[in-house]
Design a protein around this motif. Structure first.
Motif, PDB file in Angstrom:
ATOM      1  N   MET A 245       0.830  -1.210   0.000  1.00  0.00           N
ATOM      2  CA  MET A 245       0.000   0.000   0.000  1.00  0.00           C
ATOM      3  C   MET A 245       0.861   1.255   0.000  1.00  0.00           C
ATOM      4  SD  MET A 245      -3.152   0.891  -0.099  1.00  0.00           S
ATOM      5  CE  MET A 245      -4.205   2.292   0.193  1.00  0.00           C
ATOM      6  N   ALA A 246       1.964   1.204   0.798  1.00  0.00           N
ATOM      7  CA  ALA A 246       2.843   2.369   0.910  1.00  0.00           C
ATOM      8  C   ALA A 246       3.427   2.805  -0.430  1.00  0.00           C
ATOM      9  CB  ALA A 246       3.954   2.100   1.924  1.00  0.00           C
ATOM     10  N   PRO A 247       3.905   1.845  -1.284  1.00  0.00           N
ATOM     11  CA  PRO A 247       4.427   2.278  -2.585  1.00  0.00           C
ATOM     12  C   PRO A 247       3.377   2.984  -3.443  1.00  0.00           C
ATOM     13  CG  PRO A 247       5.157   0.057  -2.086  1.00  0.00           C
ATOM     14  CD  PRO A 247       4.141   0.416  -1.058  1.00  0.00           C
ATOM     15  N   MET A 248       2.110   2.502  -3.342  1.00  0.00           N
ATOM     16  CA  MET A 248       1.044   3.128  -4.122  1.00  0.00           C
ATOM     17  C   MET A 248       0.801   4.556  -3.645  1.00  0.00           C
ATOM     18  SD  MET A 248      -2.868   1.816  -4.724  1.00  0.00           S
ATOM     19  CE  MET A 248      -2.256   0.266  -5.416  1.00  0.00           C
ATOM     20  N   VAL A 249       0.811   4.740  -2.322  1.00  0.00           N
ATOM     21  CA  VAL A 249       0.627   6.078  -1.759  1.00  0.00           C
ATOM     22  C   VAL A 249       1.767   6.991  -2.178  1.00  0.00           C
ATOM     23  CG1 VAL A 249       0.497   7.428   0.369  1.00  0.00           C
ATOM     24  CG2 VAL A 249      -0.745   5.259   0.182  1.00  0.00           C
ATOM     25  N   GLY A 250       2.982   6.438  -2.159  1.00  0.00           N
ATOM     26  CA  GLY A 250       4.139   7.214  -2.556  1.00  0.00           C
ATOM     27  C   GLY A 250       4.090   7.614  -4.017  1.00  0.00           C
ATOM     28  N   THR A 251       3.624   6.706  -4.877  1.00  0.00           N
ATOM     29  CA  THR A 251       3.499   7.009  -6.299  1.00  0.00           C
ATOM     30  C   THR A 251       2.466   8.100  -6.531  1.00  0.00           C
ATOM     31  OG1 THR A 251       4.096   4.742  -6.870  1.00  0.00           O
ATOM     32  CG2 THR A 251       2.981   6.033  -8.559  1.00  0.00           C
ATOM     33  N   LEU A 252       1.333   7.992  -5.814  1.00  0.00           N
ATOM     34  CA  LEU A 252       0.286   9.009  -5.945  1.00  0.00           C
ATOM     35  C   LEU A 252       0.806  10.375  -5.513  1.00  0.00           C
ATOM     36  CD1 LEU A 252      -2.689   9.673  -6.545  1.00  0.00           C
ATOM     37  CD2 LEU A 252      -3.192   9.161  -4.148  1.00  0.00           C
ATOM     38  N   SER A 253       1.522  10.408  -4.399  1.00  0.00           N
ATOM     39  CA  SER A 253       2.063  11.660  -3.898  1.00  0.00           C
ATOM     40  C   SER A 253       3.086  12.254  -4.862  1.00  0.00           C
ATOM     41  CB  SER A 253       2.713  11.433  -2.529  1.00  0.00           C
ATOM     42  OG  SER A 253       3.308  12.616  -2.051  1.00  0.00           O
ATOM     43  N   PHE A 254       3.838  11.370  -5.537  1.00  0.00           N
ATOM     44  CA  PHE A 254       4.846  11.824  -6.498  1.00  0.00           C
ATOM     45  C   PHE A 254       4.217  12.695  -7.572  1.00  0.00           C
ATOM     46  CE2 PHE A 254       7.258  11.233 -10.432  1.00  0.00           C
ATOM     47  CZ  PHE A 254       8.547  11.549 -10.010  1.00  0.00           C
ATOM     48  N   PHE A 255       3.038  12.289  -8.031  1.00  0.00           N
ATOM     49  CA  PHE A 255       2.349  13.053  -9.066  1.00  0.00           C
ATOM     50  C   PHE A 255       1.462  14.148  -8.483  1.00  0.00           C
ATOM     51  CE2 PHE A 255       3.173   8.970 -11.196  1.00  0.00           C
ATOM     52  CZ  PHE A 255       3.856   9.453 -12.315  1.00  0.00           C
ATOM     53  N   ARG A 256       0.787  13.874  -7.398  1.00  0.00           N
ATOM     54  CA  ARG A 256      -0.172  14.823  -6.826  1.00  0.00           C
ATOM     55  C   ARG A 256       0.523  16.066  -6.273  1.00  0.00           C
ATOM     56  NH1 ARG A 256      -2.507  12.425  -1.761  1.00  0.00           N
ATOM     57  NH2 ARG A 256      -0.493  13.171  -1.000  1.00  0.00           N
ATOM     58  N   ASP A 257       1.622  15.860  -5.551  1.00  0.00           N
ATOM     59  CA  ASP A 257       2.319  16.984  -4.919  1.00  0.00           C
ATOM     60  C   ASP A 257       3.501  17.479  -5.743  1.00  0.00           C
ATOM     61  OD1 ASP A 257       0.562  16.739  -2.735  1.00  0.00           O
ATOM     62  OD2 ASP A 257       1.835  15.185  -1.846  1.00  0.00           O
ATOM     63  N   ALA A 258       4.082  16.589  -6.552  1.00  0.00           N
ATOM     64  CA  ALA A 258       5.186  16.949  -7.458  1.00  0.00           C
ATOM     65  C   ALA A 258       6.247  17.800  -6.766  1.00  0.00           C
ATOM     66  CB  ALA A 258       4.641  17.668  -8.692  1.00  0.00           C
ATOM     67  N   GLU A 259       6.678  17.339  -5.582  1.00  0.00           N
ATOM     68  CA  GLU A 259       7.703  18.078  -4.850  1.00  0.00           C
ATOM     69  C   GLU A 259       9.009  18.160  -5.639  1.00  0.00           C
ATOM     70  OE1 GLU A 259       7.226  19.734  -2.250  1.00  0.00           O
ATOM     71  OE2 GLU A 259       5.271  19.011  -1.588  1.00  0.00           O
ATOM     72  N   TRP A 260       9.212  17.199  -6.520  1.00  0.00           N
ATOM     73  CA  TRP A 260      10.421  17.179  -7.344  1.00  0.00           C
ATOM     74  C   TRP A 260      10.464  18.337  -8.340  1.00  0.00           C
ATOM     75  CZ3 TRP A 260       8.585  16.685 -12.292  1.00  0.00           C
ATOM     76  CH2 TRP A 260       7.306  16.130 -12.423  1.00  0.00           C
ATOM     77  N   LEU A 261       9.297  18.927  -8.634  1.00  0.00           N
ATOM     78  CA  LEU A 261       9.239  20.039  -9.588  1.00  0.00           C
ATOM     79  C   LEU A 261       9.439  21.346  -8.827  1.00  0.00           C
ATOM     80  CD1 LEU A 261       8.884  20.867 -12.512  1.00  0.00           C
ATOM     81  CD2 LEU A 261       6.412  20.851 -12.181  1.00  0.00           C
ATOM     82  N   SER A 262      10.680  21.567  -8.436  1.00  0.00           N
ATOM     83  CA  SER A 262      11.010  22.759  -7.658  1.00  0.00           C
ATOM     84  C   SER A 262      11.112  23.984  -8.560  1.00  0.00           C
ATOM     85  CB  SER A 262      12.344  22.550  -6.936  1.00  0.00           C
ATOM     86  OG  SER A 262      13.395  22.395  -7.894  1.00  0.00           O
ATOM     87  N   ALA A 263      11.156  25.149  -7.937  1.00  0.00           N
ATOM     88  CA  ALA A 263      11.288  26.389  -8.700  1.00  0.00           C
ATOM     89  C   ALA A 263      12.596  26.419  -9.478  1.00  0.00           C
ATOM     90  CB  ALA A 263      11.209  27.581  -7.749  1.00  0.00           C
ATOM     91  N   ALA A 264      13.660  25.894  -8.859  1.00  0.00           N
ATOM     92  CA  ALA A 264      14.962  25.878  -9.536  1.00  0.00           C
ATOM     93  C   ALA A 264      14.932  24.977 -10.769  1.00  0.00           C
ATOM     94  CB  ALA A 264      16.043  25.414  -8.560  1.00  0.00           C
ATOM     95  N   ARG A 265      14.315  23.823 -10.649  1.00  0.00           N
ATOM     96  CA  ARG A 265      14.233  22.912 -11.796  1.00  0.00           C
ATOM     97  C   ARG A 265      13.346  23.486 -12.898  1.00  0.00           C
ATOM     98  NH1 ARG A 265      13.750  17.180  -8.451  1.00  0.00           N
ATOM     99  NH2 ARG A 265      16.009  16.937  -8.098  1.00  0.00           N
ATOM    100  N   ALA A 266      12.240  24.084 -12.517  1.00  0.00           N
ATOM    101  CA  ALA A 266      11.356  24.689 -13.516  1.00  0.00           C
ATOM    102  C   ALA A 266      12.080  25.807 -14.263  1.00  0.00           C
ATOM    103  CB  ALA A 266      10.096  25.231 -12.841  1.00  0.00           C
ATOM    104  N   ARG A 267      12.839  26.595 -13.535  1.00  0.00           N
ATOM    105  CA  ARG A 267      13.588  27.678 -14.182  1.00  0.00           C
ATOM    106  C   ARG A 267      14.662  27.118 -15.112  1.00  0.00           C
ATOM    107  NH1 ARG A 267      14.356  33.025 -13.837  1.00  0.00           N
ATOM    108  NH2 ARG A 267      16.430  33.846 -14.302  1.00  0.00           N
ATOM    109  N   ALA A 268      15.308  26.020 -14.702  1.00  0.00           N
ATOM    110  CA  ALA A 268      16.335  25.405 -15.545  1.00  0.00           C
ATOM    111  C   ALA A 268      15.735  24.905 -16.858  1.00  0.00           C
ATOM    112  CB  ALA A 268      17.012  24.263 -14.790  1.00  0.00           C
TER     113      ALA A 268
END
Length: 418
Positions: free
Chosen positions: A1-24
């Motif tokens: 269940m945890a991996p599924m929650v983590g995958t959902l959060s990856f797309f829902r919150d998109a923390e990886w898409l930071s301001a620095a990365r978007a600017r790059a």
């Protein structure tokens, strides 16, 4: 269940898409896209690009139509043989016929550009319409200092410029009109009414203004559309309008029979046709989607959302509603993108907003290739999600404002009690 929650959060919150990365990413696109355009033009010869098309592609249709109007023969713009012949004469080869399905109201706007040669006209057209577009989007972005970089990096800008199309002009009229509806209702309505030059992009405007009770803007839009149309009738004559209406059958066939490859278009109708859906089903589902957009705009108006919120929802809804939408029309998406980004910076990103903003921003670069090469028309889904997120934020705007006012009232009362 945890991996599924983590995958959902990856797309829902998109923390990886930071301001620095978007600017790059924007920096890369802002350098790469203009460089590709320069290389493409450098590889061209005699005004013909490496693919065998005239530089400016669709603008050849506009310019030859404007040339006819300037020489006193405007109805020839709707004569396929004459129009095609003029394009061949200018290009020095047969680039394939680029039809002119626009009403004479658009021919009126093009008329001054037919007074000069093709390449000076193309430069003036793109420079003038881009200036209006840039000013409009900068206003929507609230003067954000990264707005110019974002606009240069936005792929729809290069697509519209490369095809010599009218996406800068229509987005400036739509975005400028929507922005001014509350503060200067007569001018805002007049700009929206000027979209009579491309009426299928304005389908939701009368409903959105009606739901808001924006009567001055409604009157101004009607007067503007009627005045422009009447001016074109008086200047070009009834024969030109007859030619336009006479060509409507070909315009409809272009949409329904795939004379323009459905993979090149961005609408739900085109996606369904690409997947082999019957014509009646494609029309029915597009109509249902249009009705859903209109209903959502009614909810936004009823919620008491502000002018910018309602304007952003109207622009996003316009992109979803029409069956005929090409990638250069995605210049208009900069309006809801700007508003959504500005609000997210102010109050924080809501779930799915980062991902939707990123996907919609990059959409013009990938949508046609994915549809043509892999049969994946992603544009209708991305645009629908963008519309829903704009509606969600717009509807919550009034509630947040009410909470802020209540909180301020309590703070003032507490200070007074001391």
């Amino acid at each position: 269940m945890a991996p599924m929650v983590g995958t959902l959060s990856f797309f829902r919150d998109a923390e990886w898409l930071s301001a620095a990365r978007a600017r790059a990413v924007m920096l890369v696109l802002a350098v790469m896209l203009p460089l590709l355009a320069i290389v493409w033009i450098a590889m061209s010869s005699g005004g013909i690009d490496p693919a065998g098309h005239p530089i400016g592609t669709d603008y050849l249709s506009f310019w030859t139509a404007a040339r006819f109007a300037a020489s006193g023969d405007p109805q020839a713009a709707y004569d396929i043989a004459a129009h095609h012949g003029a394009q061949i004469a200018q290009a020095g080869l047969d680039p394939g016929y680029a039809a002119f399905f626009y009403p004479p109201a658009f021919l009126l706007a093009l008329l001054p550009f037919g007074l000069v040669g093709y390449f000076p006209s193309l430069i003036l057209w793109l420079a003038g319409t881009f200036a209006a577009y840039w000013r409009t989007i900068r206003a929507w972005a609230g003067g954000w200092d990264g707005s110019l970089l974002a606009l240069i990096a936005y792929p729809a800008v290069l697509l519209n410029a490369g095809q010599g199309q009218n996406g800068f002009l229509t987005a400036a009229l739509f975005g400028g009109g929507a922005l001014l509806v509350e503060r200067r209702p007569w001018l805002g309505g007049a700009l929206l009414g000027a979209l009579i030059i491309k009426p299928h992009l304005a389908l939701v405007i009368p409903f959105a203004l009606l739901f808001r009770g924006a009567w001055k803007s409604i009157a101004a839009a009607a007067i503007s559309a009627a005045t422009i149309s009447l001016a074109s009738l008086l200047l070009f004559g009834a024969e030109t309008w007859q030619g336009f209406f006479g060509g409507s059958a070909l315009a409809r066939e272009t949409l329904e029979s795939g004379l323009v490859d459905p993979a090149k278009m961005q609408s739900l109708f085109a996606a369904l046709r690409l997947w082999g859906a019957p014509l009646e089903i494609a029309y029915a589902l597009q109509l249902l989607l249009f009705a859903a957009v209109v209903a959502a705009l009614a909810l936004v108006a009823r919620s008491g959302a502000g002018n910018r919120a309602q304007g952003a929802a109207m622009a996003a809804g316009a992109l979803v509603s029409t069956p005929f939408l090409l990638d250069y029309d995605l210049t208009l998406a900069a309006v809801p993108l700007s508003w959504l980004f500005l609000e997210a910076r102010r109050t924080g990103f809501l779930p799915w907003e980062k991902l939707a903003l990123g996907a919609a921003f990059i959409l013009p670069l990938l949508s046609r290739s994915l549809a043509m090469n892999f049969g994946l028309p992603v544009a209708p889904l991305v645009l629908a999600v963008l519309f829903l997120l704009v509606v969600r934020r717009a509807r919550s705007e009034h509630r947040h404002a009410a909470v802020d006012v209540d909180g301020l009232t309590r703070d003032v009362a507490a200070l007074a009690a001391r």
